[in-house]
Design a protein around this motif. Structure first.
Motif, PDB file in Angstrom:
ATOM      1  N   ARG A   1       0.832  -1.211   0.000  1.00 52.34           N
ATOM      2  CA  ARG A   1       0.000   0.000   0.000  1.00 52.34           C
ATOM      3  C   ARG A   1       0.866   1.262   0.000  1.00 52.34           C
ATOM      4  O   ARG A   1       1.968   1.301   0.537  1.00 52.34           O
ATOM      5  CB  ARG A   1      -0.923   0.035   1.226  1.00 52.34           C
ATOM      6  N   LEU A   2       0.297   2.296  -0.612  1.00 51.33           N
ATOM      7  CA  LEU A   2       0.808   3.665  -0.527  1.00 51.33           C
ATOM      8  C   LEU A   2       2.256   3.814  -0.986  1.00 51.33           C
ATOM      9  O   LEU A   2       3.048   4.531  -0.377  1.00 51.33           O
ATOM     10  CB  LEU A   2       0.650   4.208   0.895  1.00 51.33           C
ATOM     11  N   LEU A   3       2.603   3.140  -2.085  1.00 50.16           N
ATOM     12  CA  LEU A   3       3.925   3.365  -2.669  1.00 50.16           C
ATOM     13  C   LEU A   3       3.998   4.804  -3.163  1.00 50.16           C
ATOM     14  O   LEU A   3       3.132   5.269  -3.906  1.00 50.16           O
ATOM     15  CB  LEU A   3       4.172   2.409  -3.835  1.00 50.16           C
ATOM     16  N   LEU A   4       5.034   5.505  -2.754  1.00 41.84           N
ATOM     17  CA  LEU A   4       5.199   6.901  -3.158  1.00 41.84           C
ATOM     18  C   LEU A   4       6.672   7.224  -3.318  1.00 41.84           C
ATOM     19  O   LEU A   4       7.491   6.818  -2.501  1.00 41.84           O
ATOM     20  CB  LEU A   4       4.604   7.836  -2.100  1.00 41.84           C
ATOM     21  N   VAL A   5       6.989   7.917  -4.411  1.00 43.70           N
ATOM     22  CA  VAL A   5       8.312   8.521  -4.575  1.00 43.70           C
ATOM     23  C   VAL A   5       8.085   9.993  -4.891  1.00 43.70           C
ATOM     24  O   VAL A   5       7.356  10.331  -5.827  1.00 43.70           O
ATOM     25  CB  VAL A   5       9.122   7.852  -5.703  1.00 43.70           C
ATOM     26  N   ASP A   6       8.682  10.849  -4.099  1.00 48.03           N
ATOM     27  CA  ASP A   6       8.522  12.282  -4.319  1.00 48.03           C
ATOM     28  C   ASP A   6       9.030  12.653  -5.710  1.00 48.03           C
ATOM     29  O   ASP A   6      10.061  12.139  -6.162  1.00 48.03           O
ATOM     30  CB  ASP A   6       9.311  13.054  -3.257  1.00 48.03           C
ATOM     31  N   PRO A   7       8.305  13.507  -6.443  1.00 48.20           N
ATOM     32  CA  PRO A   7       8.720  13.862  -7.810  1.00 48.20           C
ATOM     33  C   PRO A   7      10.167  14.331  -7.915  1.00 48.20           C
ATOM     34  O   PRO A   7      10.857  14.010  -8.882  1.00 48.20           O
ATOM     35  CB  PRO A   7       7.742  14.984  -8.185  1.00 48.20           C
ATOM     36  N   ALA A   8      10.650  15.057  -6.913  1.00 45.39           N
ATOM     37  CA  ALA A   8      12.017  15.570  -6.962  1.00 45.39           C
ATOM     38  C   ALA A   8      13.066  14.478  -6.819  1.00 45.39           C
ATOM     39  O   ALA A   8      14.246  14.702  -7.102  1.00 45.39           O
ATOM     40  CB  ALA A   8      12.220  16.613  -5.862  1.00 45.39           C
ATOM     41  N   ALA A   9      12.641  13.266  -6.374  1.00 49.53           N
ATOM     42  CA  ALA A   9      13.591  12.183  -6.125  1.00 49.53           C
ATOM     43  C   ALA A   9      13.467  11.050  -7.145  1.00 49.53           C
ATOM     44  O   ALA A   9      14.093  10.002  -6.975  1.00 49.53           O
ATOM     45  CB  ALA A   9      13.381  11.631  -4.715  1.00 49.53           C
ATOM     46  N   ARG A  10      12.685  11.243  -8.181  1.00 48.78           N
ATOM     47  CA  ARG A  10      12.495  10.174  -9.161  1.00 48.78           C
ATOM     48  C   ARG A  10      13.718  10.023 -10.063  1.00 48.78           C
ATOM     49  O   ARG A  10      14.485  10.950 -10.242  1.00 48.78           O
ATOM     50  CB  ARG A  10      11.232  10.442  -9.978  1.00 48.78           C
ATOM     51  N   GLY A  11      13.851   8.832 -10.611  1.00 43.52           N
ATOM     52  CA  GLY A  11      14.990   8.556 -11.478  1.00 43.52           C
ATOM     53  C   GLY A  11      16.179   7.958 -10.769  1.00 43.52           C
ATOM     54  O   GLY A  11      17.237   7.761 -11.368  1.00 43.52           O
ATOM     55  N   HIS A  12      16.015   7.620  -9.490  1.00 46.38           N
ATOM     56  CA  HIS A  12      17.108   7.045  -8.705  1.00 46.38           C
ATOM     57  C   HIS A  12      16.802   5.619  -8.235  1.00 46.38           C
ATOM     58  O   HIS A  12      17.512   5.086  -7.381  1.00 46.38           O
ATOM     59  CB  HIS A  12      17.417   7.940  -7.505  1.00 46.38           C
ATOM     60  N   GLY A  13      15.751   5.021  -8.761  1.00 41.71           N
ATOM     61  CA  GLY A  13      15.438   3.638  -8.420  1.00 41.71           C
ATOM     62  C   GLY A  13      14.778   3.443  -7.078  1.00 41.71           C
ATOM     63  O   GLY A  13      14.700   2.312  -6.581  1.00 41.71           O
ATOM     64  N   LEU A  14      14.257   4.507  -6.470  1.00 42.50           N
ATOM     65  CA  LEU A  14      13.660   4.370  -5.137  1.00 42.50           C
ATOM     66  C   LEU A  14      12.400   3.520  -5.170  1.00 42.50           C
ATOM     67  O   LEU A  14      12.173   2.699  -4.270  1.00 42.50           O
ATOM     68  CB  LEU A  14      13.343   5.745  -4.550  1.00 42.50           C
ATOM     69  N   GLY A  15      11.547   3.724  -6.178  1.00 39.91           N
ATOM     70  CA  GLY A  15      10.313   2.955  -6.260  1.00 39.91           C
ATOM     71  C   GLY A  15      10.595   1.474  -6.378  1.00 39.91           C
ATOM     72  O   GLY A  15       9.960   0.653  -5.699  1.00 39.91           O
ATOM     73  N   ARG A  16      11.542   1.124  -7.234  1.00 44.58           N
ATOM     74  CA  ARG A  16      11.905  -0.293  -7.392  1.00 44.58           C
ATOM     75  C   ARG A  16      12.417  -0.863  -6.085  1.00 44.58           C
ATOM     76  O   ARG A  16      12.027  -1.966  -5.680  1.00 44.58           O
ATOM     77  CB  ARG A  16      12.968  -0.425  -8.479  1.00 44.58           C
ATOM     78  N   ARG A  17      13.281  -0.138  -5.398  1.00 50.02           N
ATOM     79  CA  ARG A  17      13.851  -0.647  -4.155  1.00 50.02           C
ATOM     80  C   ARG A  17      12.784  -0.809  -3.070  1.00 50.02           C
ATOM     81  O   ARG A  17      12.809  -1.783  -2.302  1.00 50.02           O
ATOM     82  CB  ARG A  17      14.954   0.295  -3.661  1.00 50.02           C
ATOM     83  N   LEU A  18      11.855   0.122  -3.013  1.00 43.61           N
ATOM     84  CA  LEU A  18      10.787   0.011  -2.021  1.00 43.61           C
ATOM     85  C   LEU A  18       9.911  -1.212  -2.294  1.00 43.61           C
ATOM     86  O   LEU A  18       9.541  -1.946  -1.366  1.00 43.61           O
ATOM     87  CB  LEU A  18       9.939   1.280  -2.029  1.00 43.61           C
TER      88      LEU A  18
END
Length: 311
Positions: free
Chosen positions: A234-251
């Motif tokens: 639930r509630l996967l979120l990556v702040d727009p300013a932090a996108r492009g660094h693979g955070l969503g995939r890692r989460l």
């Protein structure tokens, strides 16, 4: 492992799947690259040309010529993005959706034929080996060093005081800014977070915060679902300013790993088809789309989707 061994495997696999003569292999008029572009468009409605270039690592000129060809064949339409007029929005026409569906059907048949030759008892081992190759090559040195591909410091951690409130605020603010969702969505997020805060099993449920260079940049929750043996992302979120660094995939990978170690057999999630970037992450992590249903929520007409991953 040597370079020669990797190249030998590449030659073996590209020959095995017919990549060198893709159109003849699947009896379609499209090259492998063209088929992949159609696939991305079919699974991410309203994709921008810039998104396609980033996802597929395509040269801008090559992609532009390909899209012009598709437009001439009446497979796609192109126009300015509603969010940013500087970006070009690409959508499949009905004829384009038919072409993508045909490619999907024939690709499924081709892979099914390939798997028919693999004994059932060997298939789990094959799937595990494929997953290992994908993780090692994708993560590479950047993940081992705890950094994004751009060299910025990435940390996943458990919640601290203030993180739950931050998750509510950032979800509401980001989706209002990007999709125009109203306070109904903020209320939903607040209820989910409040339920987690009030009563969660630390052995079976968790929250993670992603930090980029020491600043909160994303989050995700893993909670117990009503279905037996099932966890819910639930509630996967990556702040727009932090996108492009693979955070969503890692989460997402962290959530999957936790659900497995907690003994769940299934991991499910609900999302909406307008969240194209998130859906690509789910699909690449192995989730399968199992149901879709239109609905009106958060002040918008949306298409809800249920995704499933067998653990």
């Amino acid at each position: 492992m040597s370079v020669r061994e990797v190249r030998e495997f590449n030659r073996f696999y590209t020959n095995l799947i017919g990549a060198l003569d893709y159109s003849r292999h699947l009896h379609t008029p499209y090259t492998l690259t063209e088929a992949r572009v159609l696939y991305e468009l079919a699974h991410a409605r309203g994709t921008d040309a810039a998104d396609l270039r980033a996802v597929l690592s395509l040269d801008a000129g090559h992609l532009s010529r390909m899209l012009a060809k598709f437009e001439e064949q009446q497979l796609v339409t192109r126009g300015p993005s509603a969010q940013d007029a500087r970006r070009q929005r690409i959508e499949l026409t009905s004829q384009g959706r038919q072409a993508a569906a045909l490619l999907e059907e024939r690709s499924q048949e081709a892979v099914g034929t390939l798997l028919d030759a693999v004994p059932p008892q060997d298939r789990p081992r094959l799937a595990e080996a494929m997953g290992t190759v994908r993780r090692i090559l994708r993560d590479g040195e950047a993940d081992r060093a705890g950094r994004s591909p751009a060299g910025r410091r990435v940390v996943l951690r458990g919640p601290r005081p203030g993180d739950l409130g931050w998750a509510v605020e950032r979800n509401a603010a980001v989706y209002a800014a990007e999709f125009g969702w109203d306070e109904e969505y903020e209320a939903l997020v607040a209820r989910i977070v409040a339920d987690y805060a009030a009563d969660h099993d630390a052995e079976r449920e968790a929250m993670w915060v992603a930090e980029l260079d020491g600043q909160r940049a994303g989050c995700v929750f893993c909670v117990r679902d009503e279905a037996p043996g099932t966890a819910r992302l639930r509630l996967l979120l990556v702040d727009p300013a932090a996108r492009g660094h693979g955070l969503g995939r890692r989460l997402v990978e962290k959530c999957i790993s936790f659900a497995r170690s907690a003994g769940y057999e299934h991991l499910v999630l609900w999302t909406n088809d307008v969240l194209a970037d998130a859906r690509r992450i789910y699909e690449r992590a192995g989730f399968t789309l199992v149901a879709e249903e239109p609905h009106r929520s958060f002040g918008k007409e949306l298409n809800g989707q249920d995704w499933h991953l067998a653990l």
